[in-house]
Design an enzyme around this catalytic site. Structure first.
Site, PDB file in Angstrom:
ATOM      1  N   GLY A  59       0.770  -1.243   0.000  1.00  0.00           N
ATOM      2  CA  GLY A  59       0.000   0.000   0.000  1.00  0.00           C
ATOM      3  C   GLY A  59       0.798   1.288   0.000  1.00  0.00           C
ATOM      4  CD  GLU A  94       1.993   2.472   7.190  1.00  0.00           C
ATOM      5  OE1 GLU A  94       1.290   2.209   6.200  1.00  0.00           O
ATOM      6  OE2 GLU A  94       2.325   1.615   8.017  1.00  0.00           O
ATOM      7  CG  ASP A  95      -1.358   2.424   2.895  1.00  0.00           C
ATOM      8  OD1 ASP A  95      -1.062   2.402   4.112  1.00  0.00           O
ATOM      9  OD2 ASP A  95      -1.678   1.394   2.270  1.00  0.00           O
ATOM     10  CG  ASP A 119      -8.546   1.943  10.858  1.00  0.00           C
ATOM     11  OD1 ASP A 119      -9.158   2.813  11.489  1.00  0.00           O
ATOM     12  OD2 ASP A 119      -9.083   0.882  10.487  1.00  0.00           O
ATOM     13  N   GLY A 170      -3.861   2.204  14.376  1.00  0.00           N
ATOM     14  CA  GLY A 170      -2.518   2.576  14.818  1.00  0.00           C
ATOM     15  C   GLY A 170      -1.713   1.376  15.298  1.00  0.00           C
ATOM     16  CB  THR A 192      -0.043  -1.768  11.328  1.00  0.00           C
ATOM     17  OG1 THR A 192      -1.245  -2.522  11.257  1.00  0.00           O
ATOM     18  CG2 THR A 192       0.984  -2.349  10.394  1.00  0.00           C
ATOM     19  CG  LEU A 193       2.440   3.971  12.276  1.00  0.00           C
ATOM     20  CD1 LEU A 193       3.161   3.523  11.025  1.00  0.00           C
ATOM     21  CD2 LEU A 193       1.549   5.169  11.966  1.00  0.00           C
ATOM     22  CE  LYS A 235      -9.792   3.848   7.681  1.00  0.00           C
ATOM     23  NZ  LYS A 235     -10.692   2.837   7.065  1.00  0.00           N
ATOM     24  CG  PHE A 258     -12.568  -0.614   3.025  1.00  0.00           C
ATOM     25  CD1 PHE A 258     -11.672  -1.103   3.963  1.00  0.00           C
ATOM     26  CD2 PHE A 258     -12.386  -0.948   1.696  1.00  0.00           C
ATOM     27  CE1 PHE A 258     -10.614  -1.920   3.587  1.00  0.00           C
ATOM     28  CE2 PHE A 258     -11.330  -1.778   1.306  1.00  0.00           C
ATOM     29  CZ  PHE A 258     -10.447  -2.254   2.260  1.00  0.00           C
ATOM     30  CG  ASP A 267      -5.761  -4.267  -1.298  1.00  0.00           C
ATOM     31  OD1 ASP A 267      -5.415  -3.706  -0.237  1.00  0.00           O
ATOM     32  OD2 ASP A 267      -6.080  -5.462  -1.346  1.00  0.00           O
ATOM     33  NE  ARG A 305      -2.259  -3.841  -3.711  1.00  0.00           N
ATOM     34  CZ  ARG A 305      -2.294  -3.842  -2.385  1.00  0.00           C
ATOM     35  NH1 ARG A 305      -2.165  -2.717  -1.727  1.00  0.00           N
ATOM     36  NH2 ARG A 305      -2.456  -4.960  -1.707  1.00  0.00           N
TER      37      ARG A 305
END
Ligand code: 5GP
Length: 176
Positions: A42, A97-98, A101, A103, A105-106, A129, A150, A157, A163
């Protein structure tokens, strides 16, 4: 079910915002080299488009990670599948990052990057978001705050499609 995509942020707005972010990043890094890194797939589109507006010397590197969740929401249990090819110790790292949301993962990625002792570590995201945030993670550069919908396009994607869209759109579903 058939899906269709409504434009949320058009291409011109995205490019203008990336130019503004690049100018701010150039000012903040005072001409020092920046190691641009992103998580495939992404973030790659945002990284490449941001990079063309940066005047600072940059390098680019990519990693691939899998985040196990229920498919829609991430769990934050991030496993690296393909690591960066260059070390980041002593470097100015900008993670691109794309979207942020929850947070989760980040936050996990930030922890992993900081363990590698970069000189500095900052995060840039095209989309944020804020309503979805569960873990507090410092984001230095934000393109657009968007509602909790979404979205696809510009690297993002839905079942690996969309994408390549030059804009950000919201996916809707309708009965056939
Ligand atoms: P977080 O850990 O912040 O909840 O999740 C971030 C990741 O979830 C993003 O890198 C992205 O892969 C995915 N994600 C979150 N929101 C969206 C969305 O609206 N559209 C798409 N395509 N992916 C999203």
């Amino acid at each position: 079910m058939k899906e269709y995509v409504d434009v949320l942020i058009d291409e011109a707005k995205i490019e203008k915002k990336l130019q503004e972010l690049a100018a701010q990043i150039d000012r903040d890094f005072h001409g020092e080299e920046i190691a641009l890194v992103c998580v495939l797939k992404g973030g790659a589109v945002t990284l490449v488009h941001l990079a063309k507006y940066l005047k600072s010397p940059v390098t680019m590197d990519f990693l691939s990670a899998s985040s196990y969740g229920n498919g829609v929401k991430s769990s934050g249990d991030v496993q690296i599948r393909l690591d960066l090819t260059n070390g980041i110790e002593g470097k100015n790292v900008l993670l691109v990052e794309d979207i942020v949301d929850s947070g989760r993962t980040l936050a996990k990625l930030r922890e992993m990057f900081l363990e590698r002792n970069p000189k500095s570590f900052r995060i840039c995201t095209l989309l944020d978001k804020p309503d979805g945030r569960v873990v507090d993670v410092p984001v230095d550069y934000v393109g657009f705050e968007i509602p909790d919908a979404f979205v696809v396009g510009f690297g993002l994607d839905f079942t690996q499609k969309y994408r390549n869209l030059g804009y950000i759109g919201v996916v809707h579903f309708e009965e056939e």
